[in-house]
Motif scaffolding. Structure first.
Motif, PDB file in Angstrom:
ATOM      1  N   ALA A  25      35.533  43.062  30.215  1.00  0.00           N
ATOM      2  CA  ALA A  25      34.762  41.686  30.849  1.00  0.00           C
ATOM      3  C   ALA A  25      33.160  41.849  30.324  1.00  0.00           C
ATOM      4  N   ALA A  26      32.830  42.875  29.940  1.00  0.00           N
ATOM      5  CA  ALA A  26      31.275  42.773  29.479  1.00  0.00           C
ATOM      6  C   ALA A  26      31.033  41.780  28.486  1.00  0.00           C
ATOM      7  N   HIS A  27      30.064  41.044  28.736  1.00  0.00           N
ATOM      8  CA  HIS A  27      29.436  39.945  27.912  1.00  0.00           C
ATOM      9  C   HIS A  27      29.355  40.611  26.286  1.00  0.00           C
ATOM     10  N   ILE A  28      28.843  41.641  26.015  1.00  0.00           N
ATOM     11  CA  ILE A  28      28.473  42.055  24.799  1.00  0.00           C
ATOM     12  C   ILE A  28      29.879  42.395  24.135  1.00  0.00           C
ATOM     13  N   GLY A 125      32.478  31.880  38.237  1.00  0.00           N
ATOM     14  CA  GLY A 125      32.989  33.147  38.698  1.00  0.00           C
ATOM     15  C   GLY A 125      34.558  33.480  38.368  1.00  0.00           C
ATOM     16  N   GLY A 126      35.010  34.729  38.894  1.00  0.00           N
ATOM     17  CA  GLY A 126      36.465  35.154  38.526  1.00  0.00           C
ATOM     18  C   GLY A 126      36.754  36.558  38.920  1.00  0.00           C
ATOM     19  N   ARG A 127      37.823  36.921  38.651  1.00  0.00           N
ATOM     20  CA  ARG A 127      38.222  38.296  38.615  1.00  0.00           C
ATOM     21  C   ARG A 127      37.970  38.827  37.389  1.00  0.00           C
ATOM     22  N   LEU A 128      37.218  39.781  37.220  1.00  0.00           N
ATOM     23  CA  LEU A 128      37.065  40.857  36.117  1.00  0.00           C
ATOM     24  C   LEU A 128      37.396  41.976  36.135  1.00  0.00           C
ATOM     25  N   HIS A 129      37.978  42.537  34.937  1.00  0.00           N
ATOM     26  CA  HIS A 129      38.075  44.063  34.648  1.00  0.00           C
ATOM     27  C   HIS A 129      36.973  44.817  34.456  1.00  0.00           C
ATOM     28  N   LEU A 130      36.486  45.567  35.473  1.00  0.00           N
ATOM     29  CA  LEU A 130      35.503  46.337  34.948  1.00  0.00           C
ATOM     30  C   LEU A 130      35.698  47.837  34.881  1.00  0.00           C
ATOM     31  N   GLU A 131      36.675  48.382  35.590  1.00  0.00           N
ATOM     32  CA  GLU A 131      37.205  49.849  35.379  1.00  0.00           C
ATOM     33  C   GLU A 131      38.566  49.949  35.101  1.00  0.00           C
ATOM     34  N   SER A 132      38.759  50.881  34.100  1.00  0.00           N
ATOM     35  CA  SER A 132      40.276  51.050  33.836  1.00  0.00           C
ATOM     36  C   SER A 132      41.115  51.870  35.135  1.00  0.00           C
ATOM     37  N   LYS A 133      42.334  51.437  34.946  1.00  0.00           N
ATOM     38  CA  LYS A 133      43.027  52.130  36.077  1.00  0.00           C
ATOM     39  C   LYS A 133      42.695  51.560  37.479  1.00  0.00           C
ATOM     40  N   LYS A 134      41.983  50.505  37.529  1.00  0.00           N
ATOM     41  CA  LYS A 134      41.374  49.913  38.929  1.00  0.00           C
ATOM     42  C   LYS A 134      41.656  48.503  38.958  1.00  0.00           C
ATOM     43  N   SER A 135      41.958  47.752  39.850  1.00  0.00           N
ATOM     44  CA  SER A 135      42.088  46.489  40.288  1.00  0.00           C
ATOM     45  C   SER A 135      40.697  45.525  39.709  1.00  0.00           C
ATOM     46  N   ASN A 136      40.908  44.522  39.331  1.00  0.00           N
ATOM     47  CA  ASN A 136      39.891  43.474  38.955  1.00  0.00           C
ATOM     48  C   ASN A 136      39.155  43.140  40.134  1.00  0.00           C
ATOM     49  N   VAL A 137      37.861  42.909  40.064  1.00  0.00           N
ATOM     50  CA  VAL A 137      36.831  42.541  41.138  1.00  0.00           C
ATOM     51  C   VAL A 137      36.662  41.227  41.082  1.00  0.00           C
TER      52      VAL A 137
END
Length: 156
Positions: A25-28, A125-137
Protein backbone atom coordinates in the motif's frame (compact mmCIF):
# COMPACT_ATOMS: atom_id res chain seq x y z
CA UNK A 1 19.45 6.29 3.90
CA UNK A 2 22.31 6.04 1.48
CA UNK A 3 24.27 9.23 0.79
CA UNK A 4 24.16 8.65 -2.97
CA UNK A 5 21.10 10.12 -4.70
CA UNK A 6 21.59 7.60 -7.48
CA UNK A 7 21.42 4.64 -5.09
CA UNK A 8 18.48 6.13 -3.14
CA UNK A 9 16.35 5.99 -6.29
CA UNK A 10 17.86 2.85 -7.83
CA UNK A 11 15.78 0.09 -6.25
CA UNK A 12 13.14 -2.37 -7.32
CA UNK A 13 10.42 -4.45 -5.68
CA UNK A 14 11.11 -7.82 -7.30
CA UNK A 15 13.10 -8.96 -4.28
CA UNK A 16 10.17 -8.10 -1.97
CA UNK A 17 7.28 -10.35 -3.09
CA UNK A 18 5.62 -10.31 0.35
CA UNK A 19 5.77 -6.55 1.03
CA UNK A 20 8.17 -6.88 3.99
CA UNK A 21 10.61 -4.20 2.82
CA UNK A 22 8.06 -1.87 1.22
CA UNK A 23 4.34 -2.39 1.95
CA UNK A 24 2.08 -3.05 -1.03
CA UNK A 25 0.00 0.00 0.00
CA UNK A 26 3.02 2.35 0.00
CA UNK A 27 2.59 5.34 -2.31
CA UNK A 28 5.97 4.76 -3.93
CA UNK A 29 5.09 1.15 -4.76
CA UNK A 30 1.66 2.01 -6.18
CA UNK A 31 2.67 5.10 -8.19
CA UNK A 32 5.83 3.55 -9.68
CA UNK A 33 5.72 -0.25 -9.45
CA UNK A 34 9.16 -0.52 -11.12
CA UNK A 35 9.72 -4.27 -11.64
CA UNK A 36 6.40 -5.63 -10.34
CA UNK A 37 4.74 -8.28 -12.50
CA UNK A 38 1.58 -6.46 -13.60
CA UNK A 39 0.50 -8.55 -16.58
CA UNK A 40 0.00 -12.22 -17.38
CA UNK A 41 3.19 -12.10 -19.40
CA UNK A 42 6.05 -11.12 -17.07
CA UNK A 43 8.23 -10.08 -20.01
CA UNK A 44 5.70 -7.36 -20.91
CA UNK A 45 5.54 -5.84 -17.41
CA UNK A 46 8.66 -3.70 -17.64
CA UNK A 47 7.62 -2.03 -20.89
CA UNK A 48 4.02 -1.55 -19.64
CA UNK A 49 5.27 0.17 -16.50
CA UNK A 50 7.68 2.36 -18.49
CA UNK A 51 4.79 3.42 -20.76
CA UNK A 52 3.11 5.05 -17.75
CA UNK A 53 6.19 6.63 -16.14
CA UNK A 54 6.01 10.27 -14.98
CA UNK A 55 8.68 12.81 -14.15
CA UNK A 56 7.37 14.10 -10.81
CA UNK A 57 8.46 16.59 -8.18
CA UNK A 58 6.96 17.84 -4.94
CA UNK A 59 7.52 21.43 -3.85
CA UNK A 60 6.71 22.08 -0.16
CA UNK A 61 5.22 25.40 0.90
CA UNK A 62 4.26 26.99 4.22
CA UNK A 63 5.74 26.90 7.70
CA UNK A 64 6.96 23.59 9.10
CA UNK A 65 4.90 22.21 11.95
CA UNK A 66 6.71 22.24 15.28
CA UNK A 67 8.46 24.37 17.85
CA UNK A 68 11.81 24.52 16.03
CA UNK A 69 10.29 26.35 13.06
CA UNK A 70 7.50 28.09 14.95
CA UNK A 71 4.78 26.58 12.75
CA UNK A 72 1.31 26.40 14.27
CA UNK A 73 -1.21 23.63 13.49
CA UNK A 74 -3.50 25.90 11.46
CA UNK A 75 -0.75 27.58 9.42
CA UNK A 76 -1.20 27.03 5.68
CA UNK A 77 1.20 24.38 4.43
CA UNK A 78 1.31 21.73 1.80
CA UNK A 79 2.98 20.17 -1.16
CA UNK A 80 2.67 21.36 -4.72
CA UNK A 81 2.78 18.24 -6.87
CA UNK A 82 4.13 18.77 -10.37
CA UNK A 83 4.55 16.11 -13.03
CA UNK A 84 5.63 16.10 -16.63
CA UNK A 85 4.64 13.58 -19.26
CA UNK A 86 4.12 13.24 -22.97
CA UNK A 87 0.55 11.92 -22.85
CA UNK A 88 -1.56 13.03 -19.86
CA UNK A 89 -4.20 10.33 -20.38
CA UNK A 90 -1.73 7.46 -20.79
CA UNK A 91 0.52 8.60 -17.97
CA UNK A 92 -0.91 10.79 -15.17
CA UNK A 93 -4.59 9.83 -15.56
CA UNK A 94 -3.76 6.14 -15.97
CA UNK A 95 -1.49 6.05 -12.90
CA UNK A 96 -4.13 7.87 -10.81
CA UNK A 97 -7.14 5.81 -11.91
CA UNK A 98 -5.67 2.34 -12.45
CA UNK A 99 -2.88 2.13 -9.90
CA UNK A 100 -3.29 4.71 -7.10
CA UNK A 101 -7.11 4.43 -6.74
CA UNK A 102 -7.09 0.63 -7.17
CA UNK A 103 -7.23 -1.22 -3.81
CA UNK A 104 -6.04 -4.42 -5.55
CA UNK A 105 -2.87 -2.89 -7.01
CA UNK A 106 -0.02 -3.79 -7.08
CA UNK A 107 -0.53 -7.53 -7.54
CA UNK A 108 0.07 -9.19 -4.18
CA UNK A 109 -0.14 -12.71 -2.74
CA UNK A 110 -3.69 -14.13 -2.77
CA UNK A 111 -4.42 -13.37 0.89
CA UNK A 112 -3.34 -9.71 0.59
CA UNK A 113 -5.37 -6.70 -0.62
CA UNK A 114 -3.00 -3.70 -0.70
CA UNK A 115 -5.74 -1.07 -0.26
CA UNK A 116 -5.95 2.40 -1.80
CA UNK A 117 -2.90 4.67 -1.84
CA UNK A 118 -2.95 6.55 1.52
CA UNK A 119 -1.30 9.62 0.01
CA UNK A 120 -3.00 10.30 -3.31
CA UNK A 121 -6.03 8.02 -3.74
CA UNK A 122 -9.33 9.77 -4.35
CA UNK A 123 -10.97 7.78 -1.54
CA UNK A 124 -11.49 8.73 2.09
CA UNK A 125 -9.20 6.23 3.74
CA UNK A 126 -9.42 2.50 3.80
CA UNK A 127 -7.88 -0.73 4.97
CA UNK A 128 -4.20 -0.89 4.04
CA UNK A 129 -1.73 -3.74 3.96
CA UNK A 130 1.28 -2.46 5.89
CA UNK A 131 2.99 -5.60 7.21
CA UNK A 132 3.10 -9.13 5.87
CA UNK A 133 1.42 -11.82 7.96
CA UNK A 134 -0.68 -9.16 9.74
CA UNK A 135 -4.21 -7.90 9.17
CA UNK A 136 -4.78 -4.73 7.20
CA UNK A 137 -5.19 -1.58 9.28
CA UNK A 138 -7.62 1.29 8.77
CA UNK A 139 -5.93 4.53 7.80
CA UNK A 140 -7.73 7.80 7.09
CA UNK A 141 -6.30 9.88 4.29
CA UNK A 142 -4.36 12.76 5.75
CA UNK A 143 -3.84 14.51 2.44
CA UNK A 144 -6.54 16.88 1.24
CA UNK A 145 -6.33 17.84 -2.39
CA UNK A 146 -7.49 21.39 -2.96
CA UNK A 147 -7.14 21.87 -6.68
CA UNK A 148 -5.51 20.87 -9.88
CA UNK A 149 -4.70 22.19 -13.30
CA UNK A 150 -3.21 20.91 -16.52
CA UNK A 151 -0.55 23.16 -18.04
CA UNK A 152 1.18 22.69 -21.36
CA UNK A 153 4.88 23.18 -22.01
CA UNK A 154 5.66 24.85 -24.23
CA UNK A 155 2.45 26.78 -23.74
CA UNK A 156 -0.25 26.59 -26.38
Amino acid sequence: LNKSDTLNNNFKFGNDPTGDLCPFAAHIRMANPRDEIISNNAADSESLIATHRLLRRGIPFGASLGALRGGKPDDPRGLLFVCFQKDIERQFEFVQSRWINNADFPPAPDEVTPGPDPIAAMTHGGRLHLESKKSNVHVDNYVRMTGGEYFFSPSL
